[in-house]
Design an enzyme around this catalytic site. Structure first.
Site, short mmCIF file in Angstrom:
data_model
loop_
_atom_site.label_atom_id
_atom_site.label_comp_id
_atom_site.label_asym_id
_atom_site.label_seq_id
_atom_site.Cartn_x
_atom_site.Cartn_y
_atom_site.Cartn_z
N LYS A 142 0.84 -1.20 0.00
CA LYS A 142 0.00 0.00 0.00
C LYS A 142 0.87 1.26 0.00
CE LYS A 142 -3.61 -2.59 0.37
NZ LYS A 142 -2.85 -3.86 0.28
N ARG A 183 -14.11 22.46 19.28
CA ARG A 183 -13.14 22.58 20.36
C ARG A 183 -13.14 24.01 20.89
NH1 ARG A 183 -9.71 18.40 21.06
NH2 ARG A 183 -8.13 19.74 22.06
N SER A 203 -6.43 17.92 28.19
CA SER A 203 -5.62 18.71 27.26
C SER A 203 -5.33 20.11 27.80
CB SER A 203 -6.31 18.79 25.90
OG SER A 203 -7.62 19.31 26.04
N TYR A 204 -6.19 20.61 28.68
CA TYR A 204 -5.94 21.94 29.27
C TYR A 204 -4.66 21.91 30.11
CZ TYR A 204 -6.50 26.13 32.13
OH TYR A 204 -6.29 27.33 32.77
N ARG A 258 -2.26 19.87 29.83
CA ARG A 258 -1.12 19.58 28.97
C ARG A 258 -0.72 20.79 28.13
NH1 ARG A 258 -4.23 15.07 27.57
NH2 ARG A 258 -4.21 15.68 25.36
N VAL A 312 -13.74 19.58 29.45
CA VAL A 312 -13.00 19.97 30.65
C VAL A 312 -13.23 18.93 31.73
CG1 VAL A 312 -12.65 21.75 32.42
CG2 VAL A 312 -13.26 22.43 30.08
N ASP A 345 -16.73 17.20 33.02
CA ASP A 345 -16.67 16.10 33.99
C ASP A 345 -16.11 16.65 35.29
OD1 ASP A 345 -17.52 14.51 31.93
OD2 ASP A 345 -15.59 13.52 31.61
#
Length: 573
Positions: A310, A384, A415-416, A418, A426, A488
């Site tokens: 491929k 986002r 992610s905040y 990080r 969140v 959450d």
């Protein structure tokens, strides 16, 4: 991938050989059980779902029984055929079946053979459909008369691919690379865990895990060595490397096309093909230069011969023909699976019920309360949020919590934490250093946020997880033009705070690497604790809890695992 990207990738789908079996199946007249034909009466088969898919495997089984055959386990006495995905290899099939060798008299055949039999209404010759044996196994007695012929170069017939499939038609793809080409894969029997488990799952080896993330298989340990990996071996683990050192992707023109296929197989519920493509994609992303030849592609750990083909097709033509034959169902399945609370199975169910867009689903579909909320806020959830908005959400939760007790700690994870500039949702982690005052705050906090109008919808009001309490819901900041966002809230005891903080910060790949490394050291890592002296059986499944290690901070978790501490921004794998 952009949620809408896969829709753009498949505007039309050309007819493929896979459609032939669906038409053939449609021509088979339905009969009562007592009227079933007996032309498969000599067939005693086992269908292995890996790669084929459970729904398609069940359809095969029903057709075998309908025509007088028998369905049995791979270990059953008298089994004549073990049917596997056409991209399966011999050794991997035996490993998944947990068999040291084929049962006497059994043949390992590709699913296209069974499709052809059903299409023609007779048992056809298995020549060209038997799986080739590894060369080192040729001296062992094997029941398949065509095994040696199939393994010889140039002797397999290039037959049209016919597949018996449900609507949406199942598309063919490349499976995970054969283990015969990568001896180091067979050395590691320790398994990584699923992201939502307690850290114990026997499906994916730590070697597979490292290849999935970094493209490099670990060096097999010396037989007389201890359980702890050597420092140079630790360097191969994702959790030992800062994400800022991610390799430049010199093969973007290849991986972007393979990622479309990986996403397609994922939304169709074909996790084995999706995993195979994911491993190949990450291997290519980590390769130190652009791939320029078939031999070079084959030399990369995680790339099998079929995947290398491929890669060469993309290099030579700039296109991959498989993209022209993806089922029309794929963009619809992705559309549905993006609804919060709907997984791949639910998306497939809606598709089979005839739904093709969100409007039809909203007016005619049968949805759970959570799915209805997910559909109502579909666009908001996929959008986002900027980092500043996530900070406002955290501040709103923190102010409300500390109004009850100023000593409560509230930390936004994911992610905040990080350091990402945008966030999908969140996660706010709450605890108290005294180990007691977090109790009772959960319900009071939620009531307060509801009274403020901040919480607009409840997805899961309270999810008990040991001593942890978790709320999954929807919030919206005050002001015009504000969107609904996923939120959450997790309340944890302070003794679990460090491990919970590590877990909910992520990334998912980083967490899997940490847990897999812990397993190699006889430990177990979860969002609750890091335990040592964990007892596991021969399959790697935990049978004893072990001893909980003290982890007052995240740094202690890294220290126990022999790792350098990584700041949250360095965990963004």
């Amino acid at each position: 991938m952009d949620p809408q990207g896969i829709v753009k990738a498949f505007p039309k789908r050309k007819k493929s050989h896979a459609d032939l079996s669906s038409k053939a199946l449609a021509k088979i007249p339905k009969r009562e059980v007592g009227e079933a034909r007996g032309w498969l009466s000599s067939l005693r088969a086992h269908i292995m779902p890996a790669g084929i898919g459970r729904a398609r495997a069940e359809l095969f089984e029903k057709q075998i029984i309908h025509h007088g055959g028998q369905v049995c386990s791979a270990q059953a006495p008298g089994v004549t055929h073990i049917v596997v995905d056409e991209d399966m290899d011999y050794e991997r099939a035996l490993r998944l079946l947990r068999l040291p060798q084929l049962p006497p008299g059994a043949q390992l055949v590709k699913s296209t053979w069974l499709s052809l039999c059903l299409q023609e209404g007779r048992l056809t010759d298995t020549e060209g459909f038997s799986l080739p044996m590894p060369k080192r196994s040729l001296d062992e007695p094997q029941p398949s008369k065509s095994g040696q012929d199939a393994s010889a170069p140039g002797t397999q017939r290039d037959l049209p691919r016919t597949t018996l499939s449900l609507s949406p038609p199942h598309t063919r793809a490349v499976s995970p690379p054969p283990t015969a080409e990568k001896p180091s894969r067979t050395q590691a029997q320790l398994s990584s865990e699923d992201e939502t488990s307690d850290g114990e799952g026997p499906q994916v080896s730590s070697a597979d895990l490292q290849a999935l993330i970094t493209g490099h298989y670990p060096t097999p340990p010396e037989e007389d060595g201890g359980p702890d990996p050597a420092p140079e071996a630790l360097d191969k683990w994702v959790c030992a490397q800062p994400s800022s050192q991610k390799a430049t992707n010199y093969n973007l023109h290849i991986t972007e096309k393979l990622e479309v296929l990986a996403k397609a197989y994922s939304v169709q519920g074909d996790k084995w093909r999706a995993l195979g493509y994911a491993k190949a994609i990450n291997a290519l992303k980590s390769f130190h230069k652009p791939v320029s030849s078939y031999q070079e592609a084959c030399s990369i750990p995680g790339i099998g011969k079929r995947m290398a083909e491929k890669v060469m097709e993309i290099l030579e033509s700039g296109h991959l023909r498989k993209l022209d034959h993806i089922s029309d169902s794929v963009p619809v399945l992705e559309l549905f699976s993006n609804i919060w609370g709907a997984g791949t199975k639910t998306a497939q169910m809606w598709y089979h019920q005839g739904f093709r867009n969100l409007e039809d689903l909203q007016s005619l579909g049968s949805l759970t309360a959570q799915q209805a909320i997910g559909l109502k806020h579909y666009d908001d959830f996929l959008d986002r949020m900027p980092r500043e908005e996530a900070a406002e959400i955290e501040q709103t939760v923190r102010i409300s919590a500390q109004a009850f007790n100023p000593g409560l700690l509230c930390v936004a994870c994911g992610s905040y934490r990080r350091g990402k500039m945008t966030c999908g949702d969140v996660d706010v982690l709450i605890t108290h250093p005294d180990g007691r005052s977090h109790r009772g705050i959960f319900s009071c906090l939620l009531d307060s946020l509801r009274q403020q109008g901040f919480l607009t919808d409840d997805l899961v009001s309270q999810e008990e997880n040991g001593q942890q309490q978790k709320y999954l819901g929807v919030c919206r900041l005050p002001g015009p033009g504000k969107r609904h966002r996923r939120l959450d809230i997790i309340v944890v005891p302070y003794c679990e705070f460090a491990c919970a903080l590590l877990y909910f910060t992520g990334s998912a790949h980083f967490n899997r690497s940490m847990r897999a490394l812990a397993k190699t050291k006889g430990m177990s890592l979860s969002e609750h604790a890091l335990s040592a002296a964990v007892v596991r059986n021969s399959q790697g499944v935990k049978v004893g809890p072990g001893q909980v290690l003290p982890t007052p901070t995240e740094k202690d978790v890294f220290k126990h695992l022999g790792l350098p501490y990584r700041e949250p921004a360095e965990r963004d794998w």
